[in-house]
Design an enzyme around this catalytic site. Structure first.
Site, PDB file in Angstrom:
ATOM      1  N   ASP B 399       0.839  -1.205   0.000  1.00  0.00           N
ATOM      2  CA  ASP B 399       0.000   0.000   0.000  1.00  0.00           C
ATOM      3  C   ASP B 399       0.875   1.256   0.000  1.00  0.00           C
ATOM      4  OD1 ASP B 399      -2.930   0.846   0.556  1.00  0.00           O
ATOM      5  OD2 ASP B 399      -1.796   1.970   2.059  1.00  0.00           O
ATOM      6  N   GLU B 428       1.664  -0.610  -5.086  1.00  0.00           N
ATOM      7  CA  GLU B 428       0.434   0.166  -5.301  1.00  0.00           C
ATOM      8  C   GLU B 428       0.797   1.646  -5.194  1.00  0.00           C
ATOM      9  OE1 GLU B 428      -1.481   1.982  -2.774  1.00  0.00           O
ATOM     10  OE2 GLU B 428      -3.466   2.092  -3.677  1.00  0.00           O
TER      11      GLU B 428
END
Lengths: 681, 681
Positions: B399, B428
């Site tokens: 993330d 990401e």
């Protein structure tokens, strides 16, 4: 079987080192600096500039996260202990730019530094919060801390202001937001940045700065032995008499093929015959005889004193004498006896002559640069250059450098330029592209090009776009020669006098550096040895020529004019400003060159067809030339002095090669209108 | 003010070392090896490959002069002492090529070596002299010497033959020229080259080899808490019941948003409300509560045993479970009390929540990776990965990696992959291009892309040409996501069910790697939080959803078919083979993918207009697809099983998006003719 690693290549094997956790005493390096330009082969080679030019440095500079960054460009003359810093400006997409000018001959270093700018990040975030009416009291307190710290590192002048501002930012009664976002604090903090954790680019890059002539020059190649009026062997004194003629034409480099004693063994006769008569003078490139070698002068040319006198006299006429560095020997060269180990030997012990099968050069022994006595040979070669430097020569045209090891040249040029940074070396390598490029990288100041064989419009456009717009321009300075004693192109053979004018104008305007081999060139000498060959018939390489300089077909007047125009128009003294323009006719080529401030803009249109009149509609990008599309402008043809009034981007051009195959326009931006009359004032 | 130099960057300051005269004991290094490809940032970073792929290595290799060269590519698995050599072949313009295949997960090194091939030079020159009838007796003697020396270094088998041949070359009675130029001697000398003075490329380059799934995969993102049938909190057990559905659709990576305890402090309510009710489950990315942090499991999902059981069960269905690595904490995370120094503090000593002004994330505390206790924090982060590796997880979706230092990731990934080279990490990072590229360079296996926002034909063409044909492909493996829990694009909002099918087919055929966030995606959920926003209305991030998998608008059947086609057609399992083709309609996009041997060729045509039927004339480069222009060929649409007989390069295509917005053709090269009837045999 063990490979020898190049000694000049750093052993970079372990480029990738394992990433480790930075110790507490150090900031985490978060800024990345990469894709730096100019940077030739990872900094292995220097970029090149001439005195007065700019070095525009760009790099990708970025970090993780959303923080604002700041960056500086650092540069210094080699040997100067301290760096000068120039702030860099962000362009788009994390690209940054800064620039400096180089004002002295020698070497400069430059590098970059970037850091997380905590004050700028804070200011930007504060501004966004203020816009959305968020509570910013905590942010103001954070900012006060940043400003306080700046006060501690600032010089006295700023320190007081910073401390006062910090106090204001903590005072709820002050106009804190206005102060925080104000210009005054912005400038104070810009002058006193917090560069904790700044990342310095891992390399210090180099730019070699040459004198201006490295970029802008006009060479004239002349066989001194053909300078006499009659059939006798010309001398340096005869050359002196030729100087006014050359100076009038506007050349500033006078280049002589080798001036050393010529061997007699296997001497070549007229038209490269393997047998010669006693009268044949031999090729000047068959260097060395009983009178000496590379440091001696061919007795029939005169003495060393004569040579020095000629060098001085040429200088009076604005010309520098350039010599030929041809590292090869005739069988009669003193080296052959003194240092047989410097040559290549056959199995039977005899010395091997030069050959490029099936061609043979029996009058020349190549030197073996891989000899076991490299120390001796290489240093002797260096001493030749130093000898001629002592005689006042600073420019050398280097014969076939691609047949000697790269490492030798890199060593030699570094040795020479360390003490004589004003020396210019022109690489005469007509060989494979990557070899030519490599020679430029390792130090040659200028390089011969494929110009002689680029005749069609697409060939010229592709080649000169590559030379002037791609990365090679950082180190490869093109020298454009429409002919040499070895190269009489088919275009010149077939195109008659117009072909010579066309090729001359192309050379002198496409390139800031060019040269011709004369008087063959200006006299439009175009008879080949045989059809399909590029050698001259009755080549001057093998005989003494008598040139009639007053030949009717001489293009001397065109040369005079073009060289004068080059001197008067700084746009023509640059290479990187070349831009091609559409003209809708493959026989017409059009291009422009402007100075950076657009105060000098030259538009060239050349008819590449030496036989027929050609016409077309030239399309100019008016905005890039500083022209207002709603105003007329004057195109002043500097070749003919004709003046044309043009309107808009598309204008008609027609050129008859038998009259003048080119326009050499200077754009006059201002065309007089009624507003210029006195009574309008 | 002292800059911190990146510890991972080699200090390359003195890249340029002065050239020196090589000592007599060494050969002069004459060969230059440069412009090696692949070579990422001068070898600072490895290239990437998956098991079974080829590494095609090219380089400029040349030397001064006219000698012939030979070169080899050397490679080895890291840790293997000896190199394997592959002969390189010259292409044009001094460019050489060699290749090897990577067969094992891990790291390989490769480098190059080139040398002056004296025998080849001699052979070439001899041949030219023979052609022009020159006397070659001396040359034969020279050659005999080269052959003799080869005999001395050759293994027994060849040594005898070489000695015999050398003797023949010295024997005037032998057919010396035929022997000298013959194939037998050529092969003997090729096997036993004289590599004196060979130059080894100065770097050993690295290629990281991942398992095949690093390149070819289909991800499905699923909130486990929404897997129950009713409104209750779903569990891992409920997820097990969902596995047949996912396996039927053909996904092979099942990715869960964070499965850890969720904080209650500042917990967000429905639709990201700052206030929540006791029923609101909170965002899974607000990690950490009294039940534990990143190594704990949210109690309502089940136990660690349940999780391991799910991982095992998924494996039975051909799916790997991927977890989310989100290095951030809720205010209730145990780290906040145990390690307050790992967080950012305001001047008043309180811990700062996450923000991206004007946005605030009160339920999340970012970690300060520049904390003075980097050693402690970074190692703890590593222990999280190792913990989940022990539970059987080998794939992680990371993330927002761009908000943590690059150096941290470089260190972490190297630490993890040293012992677990099969681990896959998906970056990401939806951020600036150069930051995304950097994250791929420093080790992320796969990367999210801008695919979600590339809708127009020119956008898709430009972007995927860059990703698959430029140098970034060496290290950046694109993962294509048409939606995520944060991204419901306007195209999907407005385009109805056809838009979902279109974006799905594009993702699954433009990229070998793709993923969807479901069931929102296959159920064509397209209601935004408000017009102009990309957030979902009633986002699953803040509530437990009940999805009706049997909704009529589900595109499940299309997904089933496309994933089956991907599995059956190796051309769709590759990225670099993507080629776009003209179709004369900006609403239609056409591209092909072929395996190297052309045995599997897929042509995709997609109607980008989700509302109207579009048609165009597709132009295919028949030669590149292995098609004979004089023969008909069959286009087999694998989506509909329809078969079309096509002729020549231009053929008509029409697509109604409400029926099926794409053709997914497999080219059947052979179309039956009467020659295929038995009686023709």
């Amino acid at each position: 079987m063990n490979p020898t690693k190049s000694q000049t290549e750093k052993k970079e094997k372990s480029v990738k080192q394992p990433a480790v956790i930075p110790p507490t005493s150090e900031a985490t390096p978060r800024v990345v600096i990469e894709k730096v330009s100019p940077e030739v082969d990872r900094g292995r080679f220097p970029a090149k500039r001439a005195v007065g030019e700019r070095v525009v440095v760009e790099a990708d500079i970025f970090a993780d996260g959303h923080d604002s960054l700041s960056a500086v460009l650092l540069f210094r003359k080699e040997g100067t202990p301290s760096w000068t810093e120039i702030p860099m400006e962000p362009l788009v997409n994390d690209r940054w730019r800064g620039e400096f000018s180089v004002t002295e001959i020698g070497r400069y270093q430059y590098t970059l530094e970037g850091w997380i700018d905590r004050f700028q990040s804070w200011r930007r975030d504060l501004s966004k919060k203020v816009e959305t009416n968020q509570d910013v009291s905590t942010d103001l307190s954070t900012g006060a801390g940043l400003v306080e710290k700046a006060g501690e590192r600032a010089p006295d002048r700023d320190a007081k202001a910073l401390k006062t501002t910090a106090a204001e930012l903590r005072n709820p009664k002050a106009e804190r937001v206005r102060i925080a976002l104000g210009e005054e604090l912005f400038q104070l903090m810009k002058r006193n940045p917090d560069r904790t954790g700044a990342v310095r680019y891992e390399k210090e890059l180099t730019v070699v700065v040459d004198r201006e002539k490295a970029r802008f020059n006009a060479w004239y190649e002349l066989f001194p032995r053909s300078c006499a009026d009659g059939k006798r062997h010309g001398t340096f004194k005869d050359c002196e008499a030729r100087l006014p003629y050359l100076a009038e034409m506007g050349f500033n480099v006078l280049y002589f093929p080798p001036i050393h004693p010529i061997g007699t063994a296997h001497r070549k006769g007229k038209n490269n015959a393997t047998k010669c008569t006693p009268k044949d003078p031999g090729s000047p490139w068959a260097i060395g005889g009983k009178e000496g070698g590379h440091k001696a002068i061919h007795p029939e040319l005169g003495t060393l004193e004569d040579f020095r006198a000629l060098v001085a006299k040429a200088k009076d006429y604005g010309m520098e004498v350039a010599l030929d560095l041809a590292y090869q020997c005739s069988p009669d060269h003193p080296y052959v006896k003194e240092h047989p180990e410097w040559f290549w030997h056959r199995p039977d012990g005899t010395i091997r002559h030069a050959e490029n099968p099936p061609k043979k050069y029996e009058d020349i022994y190549p030197l073996n640069f891989e000899t076991s006595d490299r120390e001796g040979l290489w240093k002797e070669m260096k001493s030749i250059v130093l000898f001629w430097i002592e005689q006042g020569v600073r420019i050398f045209r280097v014969d076939n450098p691609h047949t000697k090891p790269f490492l030798f040249w890199e060593w030699l040029i570094a040795e020479i330029k360390r003490d004589h940074p004003d020396v210019i070396l022109l690489s005469e390598a007509f060989t494979r592209p990557k070899v030519m490029v490599r020679l430029a990288k390792i130090g040659f100041t200028q390089s011969y090009t494929y110009f002689a064989w680029r005749n069609a419009k697409w060939e010229l456009t592709d080649y000169f776009t590559e030379l002037t717009q791609s990365e090679v321009r950082e180190f490869f300075r093109p020298s454009l020669w429409p002919n040499t004693p070895d190269i009489l192109t088919e275009y010149l053979q077939w195109g008659g006098r117009p072909a010579f004018a066309i090729r001359f104008i192309l050379a002198a305007t496409l390139g800031a550096s060019y040269g011709i081999y004369g008087p063959a060139f200006e006299l439009c000498e175009n008879r080949p040895l045989e059809p399909g060959k590029e050698e001259y018939l009755d080549s001057e390489k093998y005989e003494i020529k008598k040139w009639d300089l007053s030949r009717a077909e001489s293009i001397k007047e065109t040369i005079v004019r073009v060289n004068r125009i080059r001197k008067q128009n700084p746009a023509l003294q640059l290479d990187w400003n070349l831009r091609f323009h559409p003209i809708g006719n493959d026989q017409l080529i059009a291009y422009s060159k402007c100075t950076r401030d657009l105060s000098n803009c030259i538009v060239v249109v050349v008819n590449l067809d030496p036989h027929h009149t050609q016409s077309g509609w030239l399309e100019l990008p008016l905005d890039q030339l500083g022209l207002d599309p709603s105003q007329s402008y004057q195109m002043h043809d500097l070749l003919t002095d004709a003046k044309y009034l043009w309107n808009g981007p598309r204008n008609y051009v027609e050129l008859n090669p038998h009259l003048m195959p080119a326009h050499l326009f200077r754009i006059r931006h201002k065309v007089k209108t009624e507003y210029d009359f006195d009574y309008f004032l």
